[in-house]
Design a protein around this motif. Structure first.
Motif, short mmCIF file in Angstrom:
data_model
loop_
_atom_site.label_atom_id
_atom_site.label_comp_id
_atom_site.label_asym_id
_atom_site.label_seq_id
_atom_site.Cartn_x
_atom_site.Cartn_y
_atom_site.Cartn_z
N CYS A 145 0.84 -1.12 -0.10
CA CYS A 145 0.17 0.24 -0.30
C CYS A 145 0.99 1.32 -0.12
O CYS A 145 1.20 1.81 1.13
N PRO A 146 1.45 1.54 -1.18
CA PRO A 146 2.16 2.81 -1.29
C PRO A 146 1.61 3.99 -0.82
O PRO A 146 0.27 4.23 -0.88
N ILE A 147 2.17 4.93 -0.10
CA ILE A 147 1.79 6.16 0.15
C ILE A 147 2.71 7.40 -0.27
O ILE A 147 4.00 7.49 -0.29
N ILE A 148 2.12 8.22 -0.86
CA ILE A 148 2.54 9.36 -1.56
C ILE A 148 1.98 10.79 -0.95
O ILE A 148 0.78 10.85 -1.05
N ASP A 149 2.72 11.59 -0.68
CA ASP A 149 2.33 13.02 -0.22
C ASP A 149 2.36 14.03 -1.28
O ASP A 149 3.22 13.95 -2.12
N ALA A 150 1.11 14.68 -1.29
CA ALA A 150 0.93 15.65 -2.52
C ALA A 150 2.16 16.76 -2.46
O ALA A 150 2.61 17.08 -3.68
N ALA A 151 2.81 17.21 -1.59
CA ALA A 151 3.79 18.12 -1.57
C ALA A 151 5.08 17.26 -2.35
O ALA A 151 5.53 18.28 -2.99
N ASP A 152 5.32 16.21 -2.04
CA ASP A 152 6.38 15.49 -2.89
C ASP A 152 6.02 15.53 -4.48
O ASP A 152 6.98 15.72 -4.99
N ILE A 153 4.88 15.09 -4.59
CA ILE A 153 4.48 15.19 -6.01
C ILE A 153 4.93 16.68 -6.71
O ILE A 153 5.24 16.61 -7.77
N LEU A 154 4.23 17.68 -5.88
CA LEU A 154 4.29 19.09 -6.77
C LEU A 154 5.72 19.58 -6.81
O LEU A 154 6.00 20.16 -7.72
N LYS A 155 6.50 19.06 -5.81
CA LYS A 155 8.09 19.39 -5.81
C LYS A 155 8.74 18.83 -6.92
O LYS A 155 9.68 19.55 -7.73
N SER A 156 8.47 17.50 -7.08
CA SER A 156 9.02 17.01 -8.32
C SER A 156 8.10 15.84 -9.03
O SER A 156 8.06 14.78 -8.56
N PRO A 157 7.20 16.29 -9.90
CA PRO A 157 6.31 15.22 -10.42
C PRO A 157 6.88 14.07 -11.02
O PRO A 157 6.45 12.96 -10.95
N GLU A 158 7.87 14.23 -11.99
CA GLU A 158 8.49 13.20 -12.61
C GLU A 158 8.75 12.23 -11.72
O GLU A 158 8.78 10.84 -11.81
N ARG A 159 9.86 12.40 -10.74
CA ARG A 159 10.48 11.54 -9.83
C ARG A 159 9.49 10.83 -9.10
O ARG A 159 9.72 9.86 -8.70
N ALA A 160 8.51 11.63 -8.45
CA ALA A 160 7.52 11.20 -7.54
C ALA A 160 6.73 10.04 -8.39
O ALA A 160 6.50 8.90 -7.89
N LEU A 161 6.20 10.44 -9.49
CA LEU A 161 5.46 9.43 -10.49
C LEU A 161 6.14 8.46 -10.78
O LEU A 161 5.65 6.94 -10.70
N ARG A 162 7.50 8.39 -11.17
CA ARG A 162 8.24 7.24 -11.43
C ARG A 162 8.26 6.29 -10.16
O ARG A 162 8.17 5.08 -10.32
N SER A 163 8.63 6.94 -8.89
CA SER A 163 8.77 6.10 -7.67
C SER A 163 7.13 5.25 -7.62
O SER A 163 7.23 4.10 -7.29
N LEU A 164 6.01 6.32 -7.78
CA LEU A 164 4.85 5.49 -7.42
C LEU A 164 4.58 4.45 -8.36
O LEU A 164 4.02 3.33 -8.01
N CYS A 165 4.86 4.63 -9.74
CA CYS A 165 4.63 3.64 -10.65
C CYS A 165 5.50 2.34 -10.51
O CYS A 165 4.82 1.50 -10.67
N ALA A 166 6.69 2.43 -9.95
CA ALA A 166 7.53 1.34 -9.65
C ALA A 166 6.86 0.61 -8.84
O ALA A 166 6.81 -0.65 -8.33
N ALA A 167 6.36 1.47 -7.32
CA ALA A 167 5.61 0.60 -6.33
C ALA A 167 4.50 -0.21 -6.82
O ALA A 167 4.18 -1.12 -6.22
N LEU A 168 3.68 0.33 -7.86
CA LEU A 168 2.75 -0.18 -8.34
C LEU A 168 2.75 -1.24 -9.33
O LEU A 168 1.82 -1.86 -9.85
N GLU A 169 4.23 -1.40 -9.31
CA GLU A 169 4.26 -2.36 -10.67
C GLU A 169 3.86 -2.07 -12.04
O GLU A 169 3.27 -2.71 -12.63
N LEU A 170 3.92 -0.82 -12.16
CA LEU A 170 3.59 -0.31 -13.50
C LEU A 170 4.76 0.58 -14.18
O LEU A 170 5.57 1.16 -13.47
N PRO A 171 4.87 0.29 -15.53
CA PRO A 171 5.87 1.25 -16.22
C PRO A 171 5.49 2.58 -16.10
O PRO A 171 4.21 3.39 -16.17
N PHE A 172 6.50 3.64 -16.02
CA PHE A 172 6.10 4.94 -16.12
C PHE A 172 6.01 5.61 -17.37
O PHE A 172 6.49 4.99 -18.47
#
Length: 239
Positions: A145-172
């Motif tokens: 159950c990955p958790i992501i903070d909105a502030a982290d996404i807005l500060k660095s969208p691509e890096r945060a989304l890459r991390s989230l996709c990896a945690a969800l086993e999805l390609p970015f």
């Protein structure tokens, strides 16, 4: 089988922006707050576009789950959920075949934004109670159950989304970073009341540190949600 990606958030987060990001992928469809109609039907609360939502959305919990199953036709299906829409004491077993993640944000910022629309900000507190319960349930089952903070996404969208996709086993997909302005097919019936900022956007907005001032009553409400936020934030994705 179509993968179901379920995001759980409280209101007045960047949840609609996240829906835009996932729905922009070439391999993914999206549903906007599928439990909203059931919530309105069960509680009788008077929200904007209530009648339109009740006309378009299933009024029962099982009806929502059936709807989601019928929509599992794309390679992946994204579900934007607002956590407080779930019934009290719900059995979380239905989550166990989905890939779930939690979207969190500083409760003081959420309360400040929500209070501009509704006097009652308890949905913020309730959403954090539900998110924490979801995290505990899935963790006890040994499920991610990955958790992501909105502030982290807005500060660095691509890096945060890459991390989230990896945690969800999805390609970015780079398509997650931008989208056309205006309404989108997945938007719920209530969108004209709530989605003005998202409709005017074409990507993630830069993070802005805000000087938040709350009344004593609103500070007290935010403080109730703060322990759950702090606990979840300790487990958030950081890379």
């Amino acid at each position: 089988m179509t993968a179901v990606i379920a995001m759980w958030s409280g209101p007045r987060n960047i949840s609609t922006t996240m829906m835009r990001a996932f729905a922009s992928r070439p391999d993914m469809a999206a549903l906007d707050e599928p439990f909203y109609g059931e919530y309105l039907s069960r509680t009788g609360v008077g929200h904007p576009y209530r009648d339109e939502t009740l006309a378009a959305y299933p009024p029962t919990f099982d009806g929502v789950l059936d709807w989601i199953e019928r929509e599992r036709v794309a390679p992946a299906l994204f579900l934007k959920h607002i956590a407080y829409h779930l019934p009290e004491g719900v059995d979380f077993g239905f989550l166990e075949t989905w890939r779930n993640f939690l979207l969190i944000r500083d409760p003081r910022a959420m309360v400040a934004s929500f209070a501009g629309k509704f006097e009652d900000v308890t949905p913020i507190v309730r959403s954090y109670e539900i998110e924490l319960a979801i995290f505990d349930h899935l963790s006890q089952k040994g499920l991610p159950c990955p958790i992501i903070d909105a502030a982290d996404i807005l500060k660095s969208p691509e890096r945060a989304l890459r991390s989230l996709c990896a945690a969800l086993e999805l390609p970015f997909h780079g398509a997650m970073l931008s989208w056309p302005a205006g309404p989108a097919p997945e938007d719920g019936p209530w969108a004209p009341h709530w989605y003005e900022a998202v409709w005017s956007s074409t990507g993630f907005q830069p993070y802005v540190e805000k000087n938040i001032k709350l009344s004593r009553e609103l500070e007290a409400q935010a403080a109730v949600a703060a322990p759950a936020y702090a606990r979840l934030r300790k487990h958030r994705l950081t890379a």
